[in-house]
Design an enzyme around this catalytic site. Structure first.
Site, PDB file in Angstrom:
ATOM      1  N   HIS A 135       0.962  -1.312  -0.031  1.00 24.64           N
ATOM      2  CA  HIS A 135      -0.113  -0.012   0.129  1.00 24.64           C
ATOM      3  C   HIS A 135       0.930   1.227   0.003  1.00 24.64           C
ATOM      4  CE1 HIS A 135      -3.850   2.200   1.878  1.00 24.64           C
ATOM      5  NE2 HIS A 135      -3.056   3.062   1.031  1.00 24.64           N
ATOM      6  N   HIS A 175       1.065   4.794  -2.540  1.00 23.13           N
ATOM      7  CA  HIS A 175       0.593   5.457  -3.606  1.00 23.13           C
ATOM      8  C   HIS A 175       2.061   6.043  -4.225  1.00 23.13           C
ATOM      9  CE1 HIS A 175      -3.449   5.365  -2.579  1.00 23.13           C
ATOM     10  NE2 HIS A 175      -3.179   5.194  -1.150  1.00 23.13           N
ATOM     11  N   HIS A 197      -9.328   0.618  -1.059  1.00 20.72           N
ATOM     12  CA  HIS A 197      -9.571   1.111   0.086  1.00 20.72           C
ATOM     13  C   HIS A 197     -10.978   1.234   0.641  1.00 20.72           C
ATOM     14  CE1 HIS A 197      -5.833   3.106  -1.258  1.00 20.72           C
ATOM     15  NE2 HIS A 197      -5.587   3.872  -0.216  1.00 20.72           N
ATOM     16  N   GLU A 200     -11.159   3.232   5.940  1.00 22.96           N
ATOM     17  CA  GLU A 200     -10.165   4.256   6.276  1.00 22.96           C
ATOM     18  C   GLU A 200     -10.911   5.309   7.101  1.00 22.96           C
ATOM     19  OE1 GLU A 200      -7.922   6.342   3.069  1.00 22.96           O
ATOM     20  OE2 GLU A 200      -6.622   6.951   4.579  1.00 22.96           O
ATOM     21  N   ASP A 210       1.618   3.838   2.694  1.00 21.80           N
ATOM     22  CA  ASP A 210       0.567   4.983   2.191  1.00 21.80           C
ATOM     23  C   ASP A 210       1.174   6.046   1.261  1.00 21.80           C
ATOM     24  OD1 ASP A 210      -2.208   5.375   1.564  1.00 21.80           O
ATOM     25  OD2 ASP A 210      -2.611   6.273   3.540  1.00 21.80           O
ATOM     26  N   ASP A 211       1.425   7.192   1.978  1.00 20.03           N
ATOM     27  CA  ASP A 211       2.129   8.209   1.088  1.00 20.03           C
ATOM     28  C   ASP A 211       3.278   8.881   2.087  1.00 20.03           C
ATOM     29  OD1 ASP A 211      -0.128   9.037  -0.849  1.00 20.03           O
ATOM     30  OD2 ASP A 211      -1.120   8.706   1.069  1.00 20.03           O
TER      31      ASP A 211
HETATM   32  N1  LIG Z   1      -4.921   7.530   2.223  1.00 14.69           N
HETATM   33  C1  LIG Z   1      -5.417   7.537   1.110  1.00 14.69           C
HETATM   34  N2  LIG Z   1      -6.773   7.412   1.008  1.00 14.69           N
HETATM   35  C2  LIG Z   1      -7.491   7.409   0.033  1.00 14.69           C
HETATM   36  N3  LIG Z   1      -6.786   7.827  -1.141  1.00 14.69           N
HETATM   37  C3  LIG Z   1      -5.528   8.241  -1.014  1.00 14.69           C
HETATM   38  N4  LIG Z   1      -4.747   8.481  -2.176  1.00 14.69           N
HETATM   39  C4  LIG Z   1      -3.651   8.841  -1.705  1.00 14.69           C
HETATM   40  N5  LIG Z   1      -3.409   8.298  -0.316  1.00 14.69           N
HETATM   41  C5  LIG Z   1      -4.815   7.884   0.072  1.00 14.69           C
HETATM   42 ZN   LIG Z   2      -3.815   4.676   0.536  1.00 15.40          ZN
END
Ligand SMILES: Nc1ncnc2[nH]cnc12
Ligand SMILES: [Zn+2]
Length: 349
Positions: free
Chosen positions: A25, A27, A205, A208, A286-287
């Site tokens: 996971h 992005h 997703h 969340e 994630d990011d």
């Molecule tokens: N945590 C996240 N939840 C949904 N979309 C995303 N796009 C990038 N990060 C995300």
């Molecule tokens: Zn994500």
């Protein structure tokens, strides 16, 4: 199952960093560090609404998912050419290799780019070339997952799938991301059914910020194989049983959950609850450029905050291999390497 040997607590952070792991996971647009955003903006003549790297980084104070997404999509506006996508992915893959990531299943958001006039070919060629170089030069097995943006229409998702079909062999599957609340999985039932017919692997997703009902419909309507995040499942006992019984993997992202205020504090994170209930949870970043850490930072910080043990560490790495879309031969190789690392950390006194 391998009997996890006792590992002294003081050596746990070192073990977490040393163990091989899969990242499922991530992005890729969320790995764009502010320094690279500024370098690409200059290279491409793109104006940014921030005066400096520091000014941009200081805007990274989020209150929920949407407050992050607004900045995340603005950051991606500097990506124009194939080499930009290559440079972004290569920077991430080098970081991942340093964290002992042996497998990366990388999300990308083509609609963020095609809506600005950047072609699917430009995006996919840059990302794919970085994945090929990662295998050859870093020993990292890397594949791509195309994500549909759920705040856009299903029609737009179908058009995106059409644009990707000439490059079908460059993507292992599809996912669903962006603003969750108000955009339930059902909205994408037909496009996911089509992707399934095409033999693409399916993830989404769900849970969340959204309710357990979104996890149920991701499973039963979209028929996904993994749930991205899924931490809201703890509010539904029947769902917890289903996830445990079917060993549906959850790709959990602790620092993301902390930064987007899904949990008030990392100490309240429910990763241990999910694992102890028998769910196939994994740890991911994630990011990472926006949430203050790559995968090993996620591991070390959530373990320190919640008191997880070496047994949990083994389970998380094992789950990450099992949950991946890699071949059985690759999985067996990584599991063998994982055992080897744990055996090295046994206390001999
Ligand atoms: N945590 C996240 N939840 C949904 N979309 C995303 N796009 C990038 N990060 C995300
Ligand atoms: Zn994500």
């Amino acid at each position: 199952m391998f009997k996890v040997p006792p590992v002294p607590a003081r050596r746990l952070p070192e073990l977490l960093r040393a163990m091989p792991k899969a990242e499922l996971h991530i992005h890729i647009e969320g790995s764009l560090e502010p320094e690279l955003i500024f370098a690409l903006a200059q290279r491409n003549g793109v104006a940014l609404p921030y005066a400096s790297v520091e000014a941009l980084r200081s805007a990274y104070a989020f209150t929920n998912l949407q407050s992050f997404l607004d900045i995340y999509y603005a950051g991606a506006s500097v990506l124009l050419h194939e080499q930009d996508f290559y440079d972004m992915a290569w920077a991430y893959l080098q970081r991942a290799a340093a964290d002992q990531v042996v497998r990366a299943e990388i999300f990308f958001d083509p609609q963020t780019h095609t809506s600005r006039g950047v072609s699917m070919q430009t995006v996919l060629q840059g990302l794919h070339r970085a994945c090929e170089d990662a295998r050859a030069q870093l020993g990292v097995s890397a594949v791509l997952i195309l994500c549909f943006l759920r705040h856009l229409s299903e029609e737009d998702a179908f058009a995106t799938l059409e644009q990707a079909l000439p490059y079908r062999d460059r993507i292992v599957g599809v996912g669903l991301d962006s603003s969750e609340l108000g955009h339930p999985p059902e909205k994408f039932a037909r496009v996911f059914a089509r992707c399934r017919e095409l033999g693409l692997r399916l993830v989404a997703h769900a849970g969340e910020e959204g309710p357990p009902a979104y996890i149920w419909s991701a499973l039963d309507v979209l028929k996904v194989e993994r749930i991205d995040h899924g931490v809201q499942a703890v509010h539904d006992a029947a769902l917890m049983q289903r996830l445990a019984h079917d060993r549906i993997p959850l790709t959990v992202c602790p620092l993301s959950n902390q930064k987007l205020c899904v949990f008030p504090d990392l100490r309240q994170h429910n990763l241990g609850t999910l694992l102890d209930a028998g769910l196939a949870a994994t740890v991911n970043s994630d990011d990472p450029a926006y949430f203050g850490g790559y995968i090993n930072d996620n591991f070390t910080q959530v373990f320190a905050a919640t008191g997880l043990t070496a047994k949990h560490a083994y389970q998380l790495a094992f789950n990450s291999f099992e949950a991946s879309f890699a071949s059985d031969a690759e999985k067996r190789d990584w599991e063998h390497r994982l055992k080897g690392v744990f055996e090295r950390f046994v206390e001999h006194d």
